[in-house]
Design a protein around this motif. Structure first.
Motif, mmCIF file in Angstrom:
data_model
loop_
_atom_site.group_PDB
_atom_site.id
_atom_site.type_symbol
_atom_site.label_atom_id
_atom_site.label_comp_id
_atom_site.label_asym_id
_atom_site.label_seq_id
_atom_site.Cartn_x
_atom_site.Cartn_y
_atom_site.Cartn_z
ATOM 1 N N MET A 60 -5.747 -0.800 -12.360
ATOM 2 C CA MET A 60 -5.448 -0.572 -10.484
ATOM 3 C C MET A 60 -4.494 0.327 -9.906
ATOM 4 N N PHE A 425 10.653 -4.227 -6.477
ATOM 5 C CA PHE A 425 9.403 -4.500 -5.790
ATOM 6 C C PHE A 425 8.715 -5.651 -6.695
ATOM 7 N N LEU A 429 7.626 -9.428 -4.061
ATOM 8 C CA LEU A 429 6.404 -10.339 -4.797
ATOM 9 C C LEU A 429 6.401 -11.659 -5.210
ATOM 10 N N ARG A 432 7.589 -13.277 -1.960
ATOM 11 C CA ARG A 432 5.243 -13.808 -1.606
ATOM 12 C C ARG A 432 5.169 -14.921 -2.108
ATOM 13 N N GLY A 444 0.589 -3.757 2.566
ATOM 14 C CA GLY A 444 0.250 -2.680 3.057
ATOM 15 C C GLY A 444 -1.423 -2.243 1.640
ATOM 16 N N TRP A 445 -2.112 -1.469 2.441
ATOM 17 C CA TRP A 445 -3.972 -1.537 1.672
ATOM 18 C C TRP A 445 -4.122 -0.651 2.182
ATOM 19 N N ALA A 465 -7.134 -12.855 -1.993
ATOM 20 C CA ALA A 465 -5.878 -12.803 -2.918
ATOM 21 C C ALA A 465 -5.449 -11.677 -2.081
ATOM 22 N N GLY A 466 -6.054 -11.331 -1.147
ATOM 23 C CA GLY A 466 -4.636 -10.124 -0.656
ATOM 24 C C GLY A 466 -4.374 -10.884 0.631
ATOM 25 N N GLN A 468 -1.480 -12.859 1.880
ATOM 26 C CA GLN A 468 -0.368 -13.875 0.628
ATOM 27 C C GLN A 468 0.940 -14.442 1.989
ATOM 28 N N PHE B 39 0.607 -6.916 -10.654
ATOM 29 C CA PHE B 39 -0.819 -7.108 -9.376
ATOM 30 C C PHE B 39 -1.313 -5.895 -8.639
ATOM 31 N N GLY B 40 0.285 -5.894 -8.118
ATOM 32 C CA GLY B 40 0.728 -5.601 -6.039
ATOM 33 C C GLY B 40 0.504 -6.518 -5.143
ATOM 34 N N ASP B 41 0.299 -5.392 -4.331
ATOM 35 C CA ASP B 41 -0.371 -5.429 -2.954
ATOM 36 C C ASP B 41 -1.280 -6.713 -3.126
ATOM 37 N N LYS B 42 -2.155 -6.433 -4.002
ATOM 38 C CA LYS B 42 -3.720 -7.036 -3.803
ATOM 39 C C LYS B 42 -3.730 -8.834 -4.301
ATOM 40 N N GLY B 43 -2.804 -8.994 -5.350
ATOM 41 C CA GLY B 43 -2.769 -10.365 -5.938
ATOM 42 C C GLY B 43 -3.664 -10.522 -6.566
ATOM 43 N N VAL B 44 -3.532 -11.744 -7.098
ATOM 44 C CA VAL B 44 -4.671 -12.416 -8.194
ATOM 45 C C VAL B 44 -5.055 -13.563 -8.563
#
Lengths: 545, 310
Positions: A60, A425, A429, A432, A444-445, A465-466, A468, B39-44
């Motif tokens: 990804m 990062f 995360l 979050r 960011g996306w 999932a996005g 948060q 998984f970064g920003d997109k989450g899981v």
């Protein structure tokens, strides 16, 4: 190897000779000789070491996905205007957006010579979706009927089926997909790497396949020298429409972006994906028309942590307060000065270049207007404690603009604003995920598929999932569900455009700016184009002799 | 002598256990979840997270993780796999260490030859012009930060004069490694020169020097054997510890010159919470330190036979 080396040396001698004669004769002639394209030429590109083994279901991040894009072809791809282009599929058809029939082009082969059949797709999807294989992209199969049995989402749950109920092989070149509900965007999702087919050899030794993937794409895997480079070469048997115009690609690893830029200038690497902050002010002069400066489909936002006490207690925050904060940010000045023109002010929540993008999707709230900002915040009952913090990761180069945004907000509205820096990062995360963000965080996306629903449904739906920041609104959820399940793609896109316009009433996040590709390439290559995901399109690059 | 070496080697065991233990727990107490970072920003979804954790053994209590890790190292020489890419840590380090070793060795030779050379000249001409010039030169090097020196060298030799390539390519040619080696060894060179100079200047007035000169020995023998050998003890001590420092401290230099050695691995492993990689790396560095300091101690006896080991 010895032969190759001496050949290179001879080639070098010829180049020197040519250059010498060019000097003696007219310079025009020399340019013509140099401009000729070598169809077998191999070019190099700056790409970091992929984070993980190269699995279609787990790649990804951009370092891996650009390699995979060369190795694998999916059923479809999309053009610049967002419409679909058939790649490995002969046709992808549906009448109700729920039942899809895929017909494959005949005669396609994997790089190991085995044919690409309907089974190669169905087996690959089942494997990628299965929870036991813990693939990071498995949620992409959630639209397909029976996903919850193959991949239950609760922690520690066990799968009760091995295969997705909705997938049926009809014959060697036909299969059907039944979704659990109508999803007009599904055809576009099929362009994503997780939907690529896998050869039978993959299941025999999955570990080896992650190191040496066998695909069906325009390039064949050649070698992976870890942390140094990956090499892929053209697949001469490829029959798809996106045949490579070059002989292959070397993905070179660099310790820093600055080092890569120096190597570009001295001709040791051909294509960059990004210019480091140090060289941004000079790269346009250095590279001339080989400098790239183009927006791509990606957006930076300030997301609100709605679970934080500040926004929840004693009562839910009024969206007007967030509108006010948004209007207090001077996007034009910040993108021009602090970010050196590498971003473009956003006017909505959907990024440019996707189906359904509309100018000014967020209305007036992205315009800088201190007086109105103040008034809106007062109207909404003020910012609790009259102070906010913006969480960001210090290793991502965000500090400068976060400080600038904070200054802008404080100057315009007297709301105290400070950056809440997390060392990296990972820590960002974790804060979050464990719901410890105190006020606001940067987010960011980048597009997954070029439809506006990807920037709305996947970010603001309850439980997405996005999502948060725990944004949740029943009214909006209902609208999103309706738009997601619309009968046709056009209708869905239109409904999401309406939803985007109405988002100002909820303010799930503050749009800041769209990202741009700031990159460049060497004199040795031409035809370098950057796709909607910001990555160079490998197959179109032409290498000069 | 043999017993001394054996005792020193045995001492390495508790040091080895202590350092790995400390590092292991320090990495795990850092905020930030390595699995979530995948998984970064997109989450899981939670199920995939749990499955990944289980696959990596990260769902076990930290004590058990440490125990498994250590037993694997000791019994199978298995340093575990990296979290992100699943590559064995031994393989990752096996790729990076030879490169750093080459860089460190070149830097070491550079600082040894030029450092001692300059030190000897300055020491013999103490107080004179050459001595002052060398003192100023070394002061200059000591006060310039590594990254500044690196960029200056690149600017002058790669971009202005175009004598060298700005970056090290994947083949790590000797000619490409020269510049980073000089930058890496530069700082230590200044210290070696100064140590040598002081030690020489001091010993010039020693009784045995007067005796040697009085015996009518040739000058080369007086300086080469009598003076130099005795003056080398503090320098050797410094050089010994410097080998470890060169290997571990190459982070900045390797970054500037695009050398794919240990520096990048250290940086990446810390930012990605790759506990197993860091522990493996530190373990090797600890062994390097321990071995070199043992060698230094043994060298003392060679340089000055009055030093004896029980």
């Amino acid at each position: 190897m010895r032969g190759a080396k001496s050949a290179k040396w001879v080639a070098g001698a010829i180049v020197v000779a040519l250059a010498a004669t060019a000097c003696g004769g007219g310079s025009d002639k020399g340019n013509d000789a140099k401009g000729e394209v070598d169809p077998n030429g191999i070019f190099s590109i700056e790409v970091g070491e992929p984070e993980k083994p190269l699995y279609t279901g787990d790649t990804m991040e951009s370092n891996g996905s650009i390699v995979m894009a060369g190795l694998f072809s999916t059923l479809v791809d999309y053009k610049d205007d967002g419409s679909l282009e058939m790649i490995n599929a002969e046709s992808v058809e549906t009448t109700d957006s729920k039942m899809w029939t895929v017909k494959l082009k005949k005669g396609w082969k994997f790089h190991d010579g085995t044919p690409v059949t309907a089974k190669s797709y169905v087996d690959a999807w089942n494997w990628n979706a299965n929870i036991d294989n813990a693939m990071g992209l498995s949620s992409w199969f959630a639209d397909i009927k029976g996903f919850d049995k193959v991949h239950p989402e609760a922690e520690g749950a066990k799968s009760t089926a091995k295969e997705l109920e909705g997938l049926k092989v009809v014959d060697d070149s036909t299969f059907t997909i039944e979704l659990s509900k109508a999803t007009p965007a599904f055809g576009h999702k099929l362009a994503y790497i997780v939907f690529a087919p896998l050869p039978a050899s993959f299941y025999k030794d999955t570990k080896a396949a992650g190191q040496k993937p066998v695909g069906n794409g325009p390039y064949k895997f050649d070698s992976w020298d870890h942390k140094k480079q990956i090499k892929i070469v053209r697949n001469d048997d490829y029959t798809g429409p996106n045949k490579a115009k070059n002989g292959g690609v070397i993905f070179k690893n660099y310790t820093t972006l600055e080092a890569a830029y120096e190597d570009l200038k001295s001709g040791n690497v051909d294509v960059l994906r990004q210019i480091g902050p140090k060289d941004l002010p000079v790269y346009r002069q250095d590279l001339g028309d080989r400098a790239v400066d183009q927006p791509y489909s990606s957006i930076q936002t300030l997301a609100i942590a709605f679970y934080a006490d500040q926004w929840k207690k004693p009562k839910q925050v009024n969206p007007k307060v967030i509108q006010g904060l948004s209007m207090a940010i001077d996007r034009a000045t910040i993108t021009k000065t602090v970010l050196q023109g590498t971003r473009e002010p956003a006017t909505g929540w959907v990024a440019k270049g996707v189906l359904g993008y509309q100018e000014n999707g967020a209305g007036d709230i992205t315009k800088y207007d201190p007086a109105k900002a103040k008034a809106l915040i007062a109207e909404g009952g003020g910012v609790p404690n009259n102070a906010i913090t913006i969480q960001f990761n210090a290793d991502g180069g965000h500090k400068e603009w976060v400080d600038a945004v904070c200054n802008s907000i404080t100057q315009a509205t007297q709301v105290k604003c400070t950056g809440d820096s997390k060392p990296d990062f990972q820590a960002d995360l974790t804060a979050r995920k464990s719901k410890q963000v105190k006020s606001i965080y940067r987010s960011g996306w980048v597009l997954d598929y070029p439809i506006n629903s990807n920037f709305i449904s996947d970010l603001f739906r309850t439980g997405a999932a996005g999502n948060q920041g725990d944004f949740s609104n029943k009214e909006l959820d209902a609208k999103i569900a309706a738009a997601d399940g619309a009968a046709t793609l056009d209708e869905s896109v239109k409904q999401f455009q309406e939803i985007e316009k109405s988002l100002v009433n909820y303010m799930p996040s503050i749009p800041l700016w769209y990202y741009k590709v700031n990159a460049g390439y060497s004199e040795k290559v031409s035809g370098v184009k950057y796709g909607q995901d910001g990555d160079p399109i490998l197959t179109g690059v032409e290498v000069k002799k | 002598m043999g017993r001394y070496v054996a005792r020193r080697l045995l001492q390495m065991i508790p040091v080895f256990l202590g350092t790995t233990f400390l590092i292991f727990f320090m990495v795990y107490s850092l905020p930030g979840d390595p699995v979530l970072g995948l998984f970064g920003d997109k989450g899981v979804d939670p199920a995939t997270l749990a499955a990944k954790r289980h696959e990596l053994g990260l769902d076990l209590p930290i004590w058990e993780q440490y125990w498994n890790y250590m037993t694997n190292i000791i019994l199978h020489f298995d340093f575990g796999n990296q979290i992100r890419n699943g590559r064995p840590v031994t393989e990752v380090l096996g790729d990076a260490f030879p490169i750093t070793l080459q860089l460190a060795a070149m830097a070491f030779v550079f600082e040894l030859v030029f450092g001692i050379g300059l030190g000897v000249i300055a020491g013999l001409k103490a107080g004179r012009l050459a001595d002052n010039a060398i003192l100023i030169f070394t002061l200059l090097i000591i006060s310039i930060p590594v990254f500044v020196l690196g960029y200056i060298i690149k600017m002058v030799f790669a971009f202005q004069l175009e004598w060298i390539e700005p970056n090290v390519s994947n083949d790590q040619l000797f000619s490409e490694m020269l510049a980073p080696a000089i930058v890496l060894g530069g700082l230590s060179l200044a210290y070696v020169a100064r140590l040598t100079r002081t030690s020489m200047a001091e010993n010039l007035r020693a009784d045995y020097m007067r005796t040697a000169v009085a015996k009518g020995l040739p000058k080369s023998r007086v300086i080469g054997v009598h003076l130099l050998r005795n003056s080398m003890i503090p320098v050797v001590t410094f050089l010994g510890t410097d080998i470890g420092a060169l290997m571990g401290g190459a982070v900045v230099t390797e970054g500037i010159f695009n050398v794919k050695g240990i520096g990048g691995v250290i940086y990446e492993s810390i930012s990605r919470r790759e506990g197993t990689t860091i522990v493996g790396l530190v373990t090797i560095l600890v062994i390097v330190y321990l071995v070199t300091s043992l060698l230094v101690d043994l060298l003392y006896a060679v340089l000055d036979p009055r030093i004896r080991y029980a």
